[in-house]
Design a protein around this motif. Structure first.
Motif, PDB file in Angstrom:
ATOM      1  N   TYR A 294       0.839  -1.196   0.000  1.00 20.88           N
ATOM      2  CA  TYR A 294       0.000   0.000   0.000  1.00 20.88           C
ATOM      3  C   TYR A 294       0.879   1.253   0.000  1.00 20.88           C
ATOM      4  CZ  TYR A 294      -3.488  -3.380   1.492  1.00 20.88           C
ATOM      5  OH  TYR A 294      -4.316  -4.475   1.545  1.00 20.88           O
TER       6      TYR A 294
ATOM      7  N   ARG B 141       5.773   4.391  -8.077  1.00 23.08           N
ATOM      8  CA  ARG B 141       4.610   5.262  -8.319  1.00 23.08           C
ATOM      9  C   ARG B 141       4.230   5.356  -9.791  1.00 23.08           C
ATOM     10  NH1 ARG B 141       5.381   9.616  -3.417  1.00 23.08           N
ATOM     11  NH2 ARG B 141       4.396   8.252  -1.880  1.00 23.08           N
TER      12      ARG B 141
ATOM     13  N   ASN C 272       0.846   4.088 -10.926  1.00 25.00           N
ATOM     14  CA  ASN C 272      -0.350   4.912 -10.836  1.00 25.00           C
ATOM     15  C   ASN C 272      -1.476   4.186 -10.096  1.00 25.00           C
ATOM     16  OD1 ASN C 272      -1.566   7.311 -11.231  1.00 25.00           O
ATOM     17  ND2 ASN C 272      -2.340   6.844 -13.289  1.00 25.00           N
ATOM     18  N   THR C 273      -1.122   3.598  -8.965  1.00 26.64           N
ATOM     19  CA  THR C 273      -2.088   2.862  -8.164  1.00 26.64           C
ATOM     20  C   THR C 273      -1.786   3.122  -6.692  1.00 26.64           C
ATOM     21  OG1 THR C 273      -3.012   0.679  -7.713  1.00 26.64           O
ATOM     22  CG2 THR C 273      -0.648   0.775  -8.092  1.00 26.64           C
ATOM     23  N   THR C 274      -2.761   2.858  -5.842  1.00 31.83           N
ATOM     24  CA  THR C 274      -2.514   3.038  -4.412  1.00 31.83           C
ATOM     25  C   THR C 274      -2.097   1.728  -3.741  1.00 31.83           C
ATOM     26  OG1 THR C 274      -4.873   2.731  -4.041  1.00 31.83           O
ATOM     27  CG2 THR C 274      -4.070   4.998  -4.166  1.00 31.83           C
ATOM     28  N   SER C 275      -2.378   0.594  -4.418  1.00 32.42           N
ATOM     29  CA  SER C 275      -1.940  -0.698  -3.868  1.00 32.42           C
ATOM     30  C   SER C 275      -1.854  -1.724  -4.991  1.00 32.42           C
ATOM     31  CB  SER C 275      -2.927  -1.192  -2.794  1.00 32.42           C
ATOM     32  OG  SER C 275      -4.130  -1.605  -3.406  1.00 32.42           O
ATOM     33  N   TYR C 276      -1.076  -2.759  -4.775  1.00 30.41           N
ATOM     34  CA  TYR C 276      -1.024  -3.863  -5.733  1.00 30.41           C
ATOM     35  C   TYR C 276      -0.548  -5.112  -5.017  1.00 30.41           C
ATOM     36  CZ  TYR C 276       4.046  -2.941  -6.208  1.00 30.41           C
ATOM     37  OH  TYR C 276       5.387  -2.752  -5.974  1.00 30.41           O
TER      38      TYR C 276
END
Ligand code: CA
Ligand code: CA
Length: 302
Positions: A165, A203, A206-210
């Motif tokens: 996260y 970053r 371009n996501t908030t979590s993976y």
């Protein structure tokens, strides 16, 4: 004192792959087939998806200018062309490379991976291979894991995953939180003294979590009180970035005879076209940071 020692170890580690290898010729830019030189080294990067880590976004390596997954692949391809380390970050981070020719099954060691391991610093990555079953020149087929020495032992776990996260406010210098498929939580720690880029989270995604999924090697890392250092012992064989003795010049060797399917059954592969290397340990070694597999080269050996 500890930090100076750590820094020295870290510099030695990072320099390892530059100093011990002969120069390699440039791969044929056309990919071969015109009577030209066809490189034994990987020539393409199909995917580079690292987990968060202290080298992710590192300033001065070109990583700070990555703004998309495509640029990330190009960054990794250029680094490998120069046999410079590409860090896969913490558990689950991976890279997929291709070649100008297929790797044929000979029953021996068909390819090698060069990394920056030392006798006190192994950060093992698990290796997977793929054959182009549908003949479309794309790695959209089945991955087969190559068994290493820990396969099937207590310190091996398949189908393990970690979700990372980003800091919700994208704060500079934030630890990166994670949660794994066993319900454990932790952080990839921000280590300002050593790696001071804004964030260790990739970053450009371009996501908030993976979430990254793969097979896991449970940590065997210890803190040596008398020597005041973290020690990262190697496993016996079968992993990238794993010390198997000075004679190997930072390389480890791989054989398609160790390929297994998702149920752990041996698979017979006449040849393969792609290799995936995936960081296999989820562990934070104090100020040494997370365990992160690095690779410098993947080379066909037959
Ligand atoms: Ca395919
Ligand atoms: Ca390493």
């Amino acid at each position: 004192m500890k930090k100076i020692l750590l820094l020295l170890v870290s510099l030695m580690t990072l320099n390892g792959c530059f100093s011990t290898l002969p120069e390699i010729p440039d791969p044929d830019p056309e990919g071969g087939g015109q009577g030209g030189f066809i490189s034994d080294y990987s020539t393409t990067v199909w995917e580079y998806l690292p987990a968060p880590g202290q080298f992710i976004g590192e300033i001065g390596t070109g990583m700070e200018s990555i703004t998309s997954p495509e640029i990330a692949c190009e960054y990794a391809r250029q680094r490998l062309n120069n046999q410079a380390y590409v860090s896969l970050g913490g558990f689950g981070g991976y890279i997929i490379v291709g070649f100008a020719k297929d790797i044929l099954n000979t029953g021996g060691n068909e390819f090698s991976i060069t990394s920056n391991q030392t006798s006190v610093s192994s950060e093992p990555g698990i290796v997977w291979v793929m054959k182009d079953d549908n003949n479309n020149d794309k790695p959209d087929d089945t991955w087969y894991e190559l068994k290493g020495s820990q396969y099937g032992k207590d310190d091996y776990q398949s189908n393990y995953s970690v979700t990372y996260y980003d800091d919700p406010d994208k704060k500079i210098g934030a630890d990166i939180a994670w949660e794994d498929s066993d319900g454990n939580k932790g952080v990839i720690k921000y280590l300002k003294e050593f790696h001071s880029q804004d964030s260790y989270f990739p970053r450009w995604l371009n996501t908030t979590s993976y979430t990254l999924r793969g097979s896991r090697l449970k940590p065997n890392i210890t803190y040596n009180d008398s020597k005041k250092r973290w020690e990262f012992p190697s496993f016996d064989w079968g992993y990238a970035d794993n010390y198997e003795g000075a004679q190997n010049l930072n390389r480890t060797f791989f054989s398609l005879k160790n390929a297994i399917d998702k149920d752990g059954k041996p698979v017979s592969l006449s040849s393969i076209s792609w290799v995936k290397i995936q960081s296999a340990v989820n562990f934070q070694a104090g100020d040494c940071g997370e365990v992160s597999t690095e690779i410098c080269a993947v080379k066909i050996e037959n």
